[in-house]
Design an enzyme around this catalytic site. Sequence first.
Site, PDB file in Angstrom:
ATOM      1  N   ASN A 100      26.373  41.788-122.363  1.00 29.26           N
ATOM      2  CA  ASN A 100      25.974  40.468-121.859  1.00 29.26           C
ATOM      3  C   ASN A 100      27.033  39.418-122.177  1.00 29.26           C
ATOM      4  O   ASN A 100      27.641  39.423-123.247  1.00 29.26           O
ATOM      5  CB  ASN A 100      24.587  40.050-122.352  1.00 29.26           C
ATOM      6  CG  ASN A 100      24.353  40.200-123.824  1.00 29.26           C
ATOM      7  OD1 ASN A 100      24.942  41.046-124.474  1.00 29.26           O
ATOM      8  ND2 ASN A 100      23.485  39.385-124.369  1.00 29.26           N
TER       9      ASN A 100
ATOM     10  N   GLU B 267      27.287  35.419-122.157  1.00 26.43           N
ATOM     11  CA  GLU B 267      26.493  34.189-122.060  1.00 26.43           C
ATOM     12  C   GLU B 267      27.377  32.979-121.773  1.00 26.43           C
ATOM     13  O   GLU B 267      28.608  33.063-121.826  1.00 26.43           O
ATOM     14  CB  GLU B 267      25.696  34.004-123.362  1.00 26.43           C
ATOM     15  CG  GLU B 267      24.686  35.115-123.546  1.00 26.43           C
ATOM     16  CD  GLU B 267      23.789  34.941-124.760  1.00 26.43           C
ATOM     17  OE1 GLU B 267      24.061  34.065-125.612  1.00 26.43           O
ATOM     18  OE2 GLU B 267      22.802  35.694-124.854  1.00 26.43           O
TER      19      GLU B 267
ATOM     20  N   CYS C  17      23.646  39.445-117.613  1.00 30.40           N
ATOM     21  CA  CYS C  17      23.157  40.557-118.436  1.00 30.40           C
ATOM     22  C   CYS C  17      24.173  41.696-118.467  1.00 30.40           C
ATOM     23  O   CYS C  17      24.960  41.881-117.529  1.00 30.40           O
ATOM     24  CB  CYS C  17      21.871  41.127-117.849  1.00 30.40           C
ATOM     25  SG  CYS C  17      20.455  40.042-117.923  1.00 30.40           S
TER      26      CYS C  17
ATOM     27  N   GLU D 163      23.699  44.848-118.039  1.00 31.23           N
ATOM     28  CA  GLU D 163      23.527  45.840-116.961  1.00 31.23           C
ATOM     29  C   GLU D 163      24.292  45.440-115.718  1.00 31.23           C
ATOM     30  O   GLU D 163      24.966  46.247-115.083  1.00 31.23           O
ATOM     31  CB  GLU D 163      22.044  45.999-116.607  1.00 31.23           C
ATOM     32  CG  GLU D 163      21.179  46.539-117.722  1.00 31.23           C
ATOM     33  CD  GLU D 163      20.618  45.447-118.627  1.00 31.23           C
ATOM     34  OE1 GLU D 163      21.293  44.419-118.839  1.00 31.23           O
ATOM     35  OE2 GLU D 163      19.497  45.644-119.126  1.00 31.23           O
TER      36      GLU D 163
ATOM     37  N   CYS E  81      15.912  43.465-117.279  1.00 33.96           N
ATOM     38  CA  CYS E  81      15.158  42.379-116.648  1.00 33.96           C
ATOM     39  C   CYS E  81      14.964  42.678-115.162  1.00 33.96           C
ATOM     40  O   CYS E  81      15.603  43.580-114.595  1.00 33.96           O
ATOM     41  CB  CYS E  81      15.877  41.040-116.842  1.00 33.96           C
ATOM     42  SG  CYS E  81      17.294  40.800-115.756  1.00 33.96           S
TER      43      CYS E  81
ATOM     44  N   CYS F  27      18.138  42.643-112.934  1.00 37.01           N
ATOM     45  CA  CYS F  27      18.987  43.835-113.106  1.00 37.01           C
ATOM     46  C   CYS F  27      18.360  45.055-112.422  1.00 37.01           C
ATOM     47  O   CYS F  27      19.068  45.878-111.842  1.00 37.01           O
ATOM     48  CB  CYS F  27      19.226  44.114-114.586  1.00 37.01           C
ATOM     49  SG  CYS F  27      20.342  42.916-115.332  1.00 37.01           S
TER      50      CYS F  27
HETATM   51  N1  THU Z   1      19.952  40.628-121.679  1.00 29.30           N
HETATM   52  C1  THU Z   1      20.674  41.655-121.165  1.00 29.30           C
HETATM   53  O1  THU Z   1      21.901  41.623-121.158  1.00 29.30           O
HETATM   54  N2  THU Z   1      19.996  42.716-120.684  1.00 29.30           N
HETATM   55  C2  THU Z   1      18.659  42.896-120.800  1.00 29.30           C
HETATM   56  O2  THU Z   1      18.155  43.927-120.400  1.00 29.30           O
HETATM   57  C3  THU Z   1      17.823  41.860-121.386  1.00 29.30           C
HETATM   58  C4  THU Z   1      18.508  40.569-121.689  1.00 29.30           C
HETATM   59  C5  THU Z   1      20.671  39.505-122.269  1.00 29.30           C
HETATM   60  C6  THU Z   1      20.615  38.197-121.542  1.00 29.30           C
HETATM   61  C7  THU Z   1      20.909  37.229-122.667  1.00 29.30           C
HETATM   62  O3  THU Z   1      22.308  37.153-122.850  1.00 29.30           O
HETATM   63  C8  THU Z   1      20.307  37.880-123.886  1.00 29.30           C
HETATM   64  O4  THU Z   1      20.165  39.257-123.561  1.00 29.30           O
HETATM   65  C9  THU Z   1      18.978  37.331-124.306  1.00 29.30           C
HETATM   66  O5  THU Z   1      18.096  37.255-123.250  1.00 29.30           O
END
Ligand code: THU
Length: 165
Positions: free
Chosen positions: A62, A64, A73, A75, A112, A115
Amino acid sequence: MKTFEIKTFAIEFDSIDELNKEDRMLLKKAKEAHKSAYAPYSQYYVGAAVLLDNGVVVTGNNQENVANPSGLCAERVAVFAASANYPGVPIKAIAITAHAKNFEITTPVTPCGACRQVLAEYAELYNSKIRTILMGETGKIYVIESISGLLPLMFQAKELKRNKS
Ligand code: THU
């Protein structure tokens, strides 16, 4: 009016040692990938590893952003990198895991909705099931054999191509 049931299935494993060789390899790559996540805001570091039909593994984590929706994310970072660098090569499987700074993740990390929708796009495009391997830091591992198990009633490109009757 009637209520009907939509069933999905997951296979549960107690430990990584129970997985087949390919799933174990992919999960290890996802675990490695979380270390490069850029997640200063959530401090929740997700790793994803995508296995392509040609045997190549593409990883992501991920990323941010201070302007929250601008991040992505793990994925989608992995899947988009795979499609960008290996266009036309089907996605066979994806493994997902995470590490949190302030607590232990004891249940499988699940992707999520956005994704799942992105995975569904490539599953339909390449007519591949996309096996999904999910794990936290400890605890059970879930394997879902097909994207339809992750996203029942998914919206698909074929819906745009219906003929008028
Ligand atoms: N996140 C992912 O990268 N994948 C997931 O399956 C769930 C959430 C990330 C998004 C954000 O950067 C952090 O996790 C918290 O939500």
